[in-house]
Design an enzyme around this catalytic site. Structure first.
Site, PDB file in Angstrom:
ATOM      1  N   GLY A  34       0.826  -1.192   0.000  1.00  0.00           N
ATOM      2  CA  GLY A  34       0.000   0.000   0.000  1.00  0.00           C
ATOM      3  C   GLY A  34       0.866   1.249   0.000  1.00  0.00           C
ATOM      4  O   GLY A  34       1.942   1.254  -0.571  1.00  0.00           O
ATOM      5  N   LEU A  35       0.372   2.274   0.655  1.00  0.00           N
ATOM      6  CA  LEU A  35       1.075   3.566   0.734  1.00  0.00           C
ATOM      7  C   LEU A  35       1.402   4.112  -0.659  1.00  0.00           C
ATOM      8  O   LEU A  35       2.467   4.656  -0.878  1.00  0.00           O
ATOM      9  CB  LEU A  35       2.373   3.451   1.538  1.00  0.00           C
ATOM     10  CG  LEU A  35       2.241   3.307   3.053  1.00  0.00           C
ATOM     11  CD1 LEU A  35       3.613   3.317   3.700  1.00  0.00           C
ATOM     12  CD2 LEU A  35       1.390   4.403   3.648  1.00  0.00           C
ATOM     13  N   CYS A  36       0.488   3.887  -1.598  1.00  0.00           N
ATOM     14  CA  CYS A  36       0.744   4.448  -2.921  1.00  0.00           C
ATOM     15  C   CYS A  36      -0.504   5.144  -3.457  1.00  0.00           C
ATOM     16  O   CYS A  36      -0.831   5.044  -4.627  1.00  0.00           O
ATOM     17  CB  CYS A  36       1.254   3.377  -3.875  1.00  0.00           C
ATOM     18  SG  CYS A  36       0.288   1.870  -3.848  1.00  0.00           S
ATOM     19  N   GLY A  37      -1.188   5.851  -2.580  1.00  0.00           N
ATOM     20  CA  GLY A  37      -2.315   6.663  -3.011  1.00  0.00           C
ATOM     21  C   GLY A  37      -3.427   5.814  -3.592  1.00  0.00           C
ATOM     22  O   GLY A  37      -3.715   4.727  -3.108  1.00  0.00           O
TER      23      GLY A  37
END
Lengths: 292, 84
Positions: A89-92
């Site tokens: 994750g952590l990719c908008g």
């Protein structure tokens, strides 16, 4: 009004969040450069294969005897949606955008009365698609075991798809991934991969020279079709990786900036309440002194 | 000299001028020199021999899942796996 201690804690917590987002942003920037050069290195092969396919496809008539991969099964009932996502994750909105595109296509196909199946690549697409289409998932490929997906993974996915196609489990396959435009823009893309659409590369004119084929055109084409599919998947995986890192970089840049703003606001609030506390104390002392 | 390129999905392995390349085609080995007629062939899994100059020891590269194309520009071998 929050107490001084609470504010202090709050500021520290935002600061540590900012450290994480900043680190993730820098990691993404470094990985993006690597992913971009990997995508660039893959271009010669894909380009040449597409050119060869185009020149062959222009010479071969699609008919009864054509390979199934080119001509199709003759039906248009079962559609397989191959959805390529990332594992992290952590990719908008990167994964959400791909899933959204796939779901829209699935709804559209279902409305037309077709059967829809899913083949999921990557971890992040599983949960949201399983929630909406719990019984339609026909298979998946786990990319969490490798650091970064390469040609070997693309090959495995392609072989699995080919086996499913041979077994008659679907008639048409669409591939969903995110095309990399820039670090700011990634375009969720849909592409039909099976039956293989004839490549539309302008056929290079070889000065009218007659090309010899060994074995004949049809045999070569039949041989190249599965390879073409593998290369398409490989290209999609590479684009996806570059897009993921680009999206991650942008998202983390925003997060870092937001955290900075929040820290500024909280610091002002903190200073204000500190000054208020000092003023109150002074007033009390002065009032006490005057009373004497 | 013959312009020879060996390409895999992941990278461009070779791009150089050589004297002759011998490719294991599906229907038999064939050698490609400069000025070869336009030609396309699938390549069976085997060894490509690259002769940099006439009479030199050939350099051998193992390829799998190959395809060879000879055009006016030279010889291009597309291979899915390369070793050596």
């Amino acid at each position: 009004m929050a107490s001084l201690k609470e504010l202090k804690l709050r500021i520290n917590s935002v600061k540590s969040t900012q450290k994480i987002t900043k680190a993730k942003q820098m990691v993404a920037a470094a990985k993006l450069r690597k992913a971009q050069s990997a995508a660039e290195a893959a271009r010669p092969y894909a380009g040449r294969l597409a050119a060869v396919m185009a020149s062959l496809a222009s010479k071969v008539q699609v008919g009864e005897g054509s390979p199934k991969l080119l001509a199709g099964t003759g039906k248009d009932q079962v559609h397989l949606l191959v959805v390529a996502n990332s594992d992290r994750g952590l990719c908008g909105a990167f994964n959400a955008n791909i899933v959204k595109a796939a779901k829209a296509k699935a709804q559209e196909l279902i409305a037309e009365g077709k059967t829809v199946k899913f083949y999921l690549v990557g971890r992040k697409g599983r949960a949201p698609i399983r929630r909406d289409f719990p019984s339609a998932i026909a298979g998946g490929f786990d990319t969490t075991t490798v650091r970064e997906a390469g040609f070997a993974e693309a090959e495995k996915i392609a072989n699995e798809l080919l086996a499913m196609y041979e077994a008659g489990q679907f008639d048409v396959a669409h591939l969903f991934y995110s095309r990399f435009r820039s670090a700011l823009a990634q375009i969720p893309t849909t592409q039909q991969i099976i039956p293989v659409p004839a490549p539309t590369v302008a056929v290079a004119n070889d000065g009218g020279a007659v090309v010899d084929y060994e074995p004949d055109e049809e045999a070569i084409l039949a041989d190249l079709l599965p390879r073409y599919l593998r290369v398409q998947l490989f290209g999609a995986l590479l684009e996806n990786m570059a897009s993921e890192q680009g999206a991650s970089m942008t998202a983390m840049d925003n997060a870092t900036r937001n955290a900075g703003e929040l820290i500024k606001k909280l610091t002002i609030q903190y200073n204000r309440s500190r000054q208020a506390a000092i003023t109150t104390e002074l007033v009390e002392i002065i009032a006490g002194a005057e009373a004497l | 000299m013959l312009h020879f390129e060996l390409v895999t999905p992941a990278r461009l392995v070779r791009s150089e001028a050589v004297w002759q390349v011998v490719v294991p085609g599906t229907e038999g080995e064939f050698g490609v020199l400069e000025g070869h007629a336009p030609f396309m062939s699938t390549v069976k899994d085997g060894t490509i021999k690259i002769y940099r100059t006439q009479g030199a020891q050939p350099e051998e590269i193992q390829v799998q899942g190959g395809f060879a194309e000879v055009s006016a520009k030279g010889l291009t071998v597309l291979a899915e796996h390369v070793e050596g």
